[in-house]
Design an enzyme around this catalytic site. Structure first.
Site, mmCIF file in Angstrom:
data_model
loop_
_atom_site.group_PDB
_atom_site.id
_atom_site.type_symbol
_atom_site.label_atom_id
_atom_site.label_comp_id
_atom_site.label_asym_id
_atom_site.label_seq_id
_atom_site.Cartn_x
_atom_site.Cartn_y
_atom_site.Cartn_z
ATOM 1 N N ARG A 20 27.356 68.352 71.774
ATOM 2 C CA ARG A 20 28.559 68.082 72.536
ATOM 3 C C ARG A 20 28.912 69.276 73.431
ATOM 4 O O ARG A 20 29.422 69.096 74.531
ATOM 5 C CB ARG A 20 29.711 67.790 71.578
ATOM 6 C CG ARG A 20 31.016 67.588 72.246
ATOM 7 C CD ARG A 20 32.043 67.022 71.285
ATOM 8 N NE ARG A 20 33.326 66.988 71.946
ATOM 9 C CZ ARG A 20 34.131 68.026 72.064
ATOM 10 N NH1 ARG A 20 33.798 69.176 71.534
ATOM 11 N NH2 ARG A 20 35.271 67.915 72.704
ATOM 12 N N ASP B 6 37.959 77.202 58.721
ATOM 13 C CA ASP B 6 38.267 76.243 59.784
ATOM 14 C C ASP B 6 39.761 76.110 59.984
ATOM 15 O O ASP B 6 40.250 76.000 61.096
ATOM 16 C CB ASP B 6 37.698 74.870 59.427
ATOM 17 C CG ASP B 6 36.192 74.871 59.515
ATOM 18 O OD1 ASP B 6 35.639 75.856 60.041
ATOM 19 O OD2 ASP B 6 35.585 73.898 59.051
ATOM 20 N N LYS C 133 40.865 54.355 65.546
ATOM 21 C CA LYS C 133 40.678 54.044 66.969
ATOM 22 C C LYS C 133 41.264 52.674 67.270
ATOM 23 O O LYS C 133 41.021 51.729 66.511
ATOM 24 C CB LYS C 133 39.180 54.031 67.318
ATOM 25 C CG LYS C 133 38.489 55.350 67.038
ATOM 26 C CD LYS C 133 36.978 55.283 67.208
ATOM 27 C CE LYS C 133 36.402 56.657 66.838
ATOM 28 N NZ LYS C 133 34.936 56.691 66.880
ATOM 29 N N SER D 254 37.414 64.978 73.041
ATOM 30 C CA SER D 254 37.717 65.489 71.704
ATOM 31 C C SER D 254 38.776 64.600 71.069
ATOM 32 O O SER D 254 39.249 63.646 71.677
ATOM 33 C CB SER D 254 38.177 66.941 71.769
ATOM 34 O OG SER D 254 39.352 67.010 72.532
ATOM 35 N N LYS E 92 35.702 60.627 58.953
ATOM 36 C CA LYS E 92 35.355 61.655 59.932
ATOM 37 C C LYS E 92 34.322 62.578 59.300
ATOM 38 O O LYS E 92 34.644 63.410 58.462
ATOM 39 C CB LYS E 92 36.600 62.443 60.339
ATOM 40 C CG LYS E 92 36.313 63.464 61.427
ATOM 41 C CD LYS E 92 37.596 63.987 62.031
ATOM 42 C CE LYS E 92 37.319 64.940 63.178
ATOM 43 N NZ LYS E 92 36.627 66.164 62.749
#
Ligand code: D41
Length: 673
Positions: free
Chosen positions: A137, A34, A292, A83, A116
């Protein structure tokens, strides 16, 4: 070196990303880690920012996600699924907060923080309270209709419960596979000759991609909501992310039990630190923390840029997976003779440390991975666990890659290797005659949880063995200070300290001593049970099979190991020698039955101030308690210090009694009488 033409470079990066994307999303078989994918995407994005005329609509930077598969219908999201921007360090996070406060004119902002989850982002719709649609998504605008598969996941309610249910509710969240389920699935796949998954996320993706939902149903998937999508016909207003999550939870949707609302960026940093601490115990993989801006009014004022909201950011943890090259395979002989293949790797930084070796476990694992010397592999490191080779990137194999040849005889002493029926491990059968086994046995003997000889590391033992200064553990007690001072990297002061540590270790406990002997499959717990049951060492030499099996945890196999160990003349001699050198332990004073905590199970969690957790546990055992690492309905009491996390929560939810360290010390005084 000549300058690379930006156009060529942009094209090259796009091609790379596209081919990786196809492998990843269609075949559930990543050919890159990743982090390498992320780095390449970042490099492309930076080039496109520098040379805007090179941006094109079909660049991988313009849509983060995958093309829909044949076989699933396409769903257009009623609101795009945005995203998340990434922060890779504390500075990135400070910059994010500065930008937020600039746009909101200064004041401190409340942030909602949540783990996450490393899974698959989905959108799920309930109409009049009934689940009607679930979609991946995809590229954020359109995804795949996976309703049938999502309906098989137990934690997704098919019908909402509670009050004020809206006419149309879209929730967004993550579908993931908890680690225990992942390990169990892979174990089964390996046993049945199937193909294990590289990591829990690929397992979740592969499970959701099944066209036959009866296969998905058998996969241990979970869901956790992280936001709202399109909502219509709801009475009352939700004013913040925190409120929205609580409302979703009241309608029956699972939300993260670790989420929290904090003041300002300092609160975010503290949350990041706190969660990093408990990350390994969570039971599922997370790859970072999402922050957030909490209130919806502020979120609206901030808005979004092209595809990502300005009000949210993901602070990523250091990667847990990296790619590297296998330079060679070595074979180590352990203290029980087990021959373990170890891959020597081109050093890579993964999960916060540099890794240059990874265990390959045994010959079966080499065959399963199909690994060759020279191969590019994906190395995975989770927490304190030893690094693993998760998979081979077969596409990158070079023609000169070489098969791994398992040795026919012991690499240390050339004795024959034997493999017992039903076992995956080859062992050298030379016992204490093999120098590698002796060396490993000494390393185990001095280790912290055995005889605890401080300052006697591998390097020292290697020298002592290589110079023929010691053959067995008991020889340690004959070493003079001068001999020790003559070793490399050893001054007079450290020689003196080491000798003192060797001397101190003589005063031990029976269970530590039994553990230190390094008998096959006799770990700390079994050693303790043996010490409690027999109360002394002598009876172990003559114990019958039946007597040994009276001990909890000792079955026929361990009983056999014990009998063979104590019947070995070499081992008998070493034990006698240790005792004649003055190794001793206090005789047990109380019968097990009448100890104050007999029959109780205790858990110690968090940080203690007056003693270490190990010390607290040792004392609890002295008072007869069984000490466990997890809280359950059977737990009698939890001792919790500062920083206690999920275990404390669980204790509260199960109404198990919890005491702090001060109370624990007071109670202990009572037990001592
Ligand atoms: O746990 C997650 N993986 C997670 C993903 C999360 N807790 N929150 C998220 N929030 C968002 C926004 C702020 C855009 C609503 C997300 C994601 N997005 C996300 N997941 C995949 C792409 C974006």
């Amino acid at each position: 070196m000549s300058e690379v033409d930006p156009y060529d470079e942009v094209m090259r990066l796009r091609d790379l990303l596209r081919s990786w994307g196809v492998e990843y999303y269609r075949n559930d078989a990543p050919t890159v880690s990743d982090s390498e994918y992320d780095r390449t995407l970042l490099a492309l994005r930076e080039l496109e920012q520098k040379f805007p005329h090179l941006v094109s609509a079909d660049s991988p930077t313009q849509r983060v996600g995958a093309a829909p598969l044949e076989g699933f219908e396409t769903v257009v999201h009623r609101l795009p699924m945005l995203s998340l921007d990434n922060a890779f360090n504390a500075d990135d996070l400070l910059d994010f907060d500065r930008r937020v406060r600039e746009r909101l004119d200064g004041a401190q902002v409340r942030y909602a923080c949540e783990p996450k989850l490393d899974g698959i982002a989905v959108s799920i719709v309930w109409q009049e309270g009934e689940l009607t649609l679930a979609a991946t998504r995809g590229d954020g605008r359109t995804g795949e209709n996976i309703t049938q598969n999502v309906r098989t996941i137990d934690s997704v309610p098919l019908r909402l419960s509670g009050e004020n249910i809206p006419r149309y509710l879209e929730a967004r969240g993550e579908i993931f596979m908890p680690r225990a389920g992942f390990e169990a699935f892979n174990a089964r796949a390996r046993r049945d000759g199937g193909k294990p998954f590289v990591n829990p996320r690929n397992a979740a993706a592969g499970s959701l991609r099944q066209l036959d939902s009866s296969i998905t149903r058998r996969r241990p998937l979970s869901f956790c909501a992280y936001g709202l999508g399109y909502v219509e016909g709801m009475s009352g207003a939700l004013l913040s992310h925190t409120e929205a999550m609580a409302q979703l939870n009241q309608w029956g949707l699972p939300i993260s039990e670790h989420s929290r609302s904090v003041p300002g960026i300092d609160g975010c940093e503290r949350y990041y630190e706190d969660l990093s601490q408990v990350r390994e115990g969570l039971g599922f993989d997370i790859d970072g923390i999402v922050f957030k801006v909490d209130t919806f009014a502020e979120q609206e004022r901030l808005g979004f840029v092209s595809r990502a909201p300005r009000w949210a950011i993901a602070r990523k943890f250091p990667a847990q997976e990296e790619m590297t090259v296998v330079l060679g395979v070595e074979f180590q002989v352990g203290r029980t003779g087990a021959v373990t293949p170890v891959a020597r790797l081109d050093p890579v930084f993964v999960g916060g440390v540099t890794v240059s070796n990874a265990t390959l476990h045994n010959a079966d694992e080499i065959a399963r991975l199909g690994i060759k010397v020279g191969d590019t592999v994906i190395v995975r490191r989770a927490g304190d666990v030893i690094p693993q080779v998760a998979g081979v990137v077969v596409d990158r194999r070079l023609p000169q890659a070489e098969d791994v040849a398992f040795p026919d005889s012991c690499p240390a002493c050339d004795s024959v290797l034997v493999r017992e029926p039903g076992e995956a491990v080859w062992r050298c059968d030379a016992g204490s005659a093999c120098p590698a086994q002796r060396r490993a046995a000494i390393e185990h003997f001095v280790s912290r949880r055995a005889m605890d000889i401080d300052g006697c590391g591998e390097k020292i033992i290697d020298q002592l063995v290589d110079l023929d200064l010691i053959k067995t553990a008991s020889d340690l007690y004959e070493l003079s200070q001068d001999t020790l001072a003559g070793l490399e990297r050893m001054g007079t002061k450290s020689a003196k300290n080491l000798q003192a540590a060797i001397e101190d270790s003589k005063n031990t406990t029976l269970s530590r001593f039994i553990y230190a002997l390094g008998i096959r499959e006799v770990g700390e717990t079994t050693a303790r049970q043996l010490a409690e049951y027999f109360g002394a060492l002598a009876p172990l030499f003559t114990a019958t099979d039946e007597q040994l099996q009276e001990v909890e945890d000792v079955g026929p196999i361990v009983a056999g190991h014990l009998q063979r160990f104590f019947a070995d003349p070499g081992r008998q001699e070493m034990i006698n020698s240790l005792i004649s050198h003055g190794v001793y332990w206090p005789a047990p004073e109380v019968q097990i039955g009448d100890l104050p905590l007999s029959g109780q199970t205790w858990v110690v969690t968090g940080k203690l101030e007056q003693m270490s957790r190990d010390q607290a546990e040792e004392r609890l055992r002295v008072f007869g308690a069984k000490v466990s690492s997890s809280v359950s309905g059977k737990t009698s009491c939890v001792v919790a210090g500062p920083g206690a996390g999920s275990k404390l929560k669980k204790a509260h939810s199960l109404e198990v009694s919890v005491i702090d360290e001060a109370e624990f010390i007071i109670q202990m005084e009572g037990w001592q009488e």
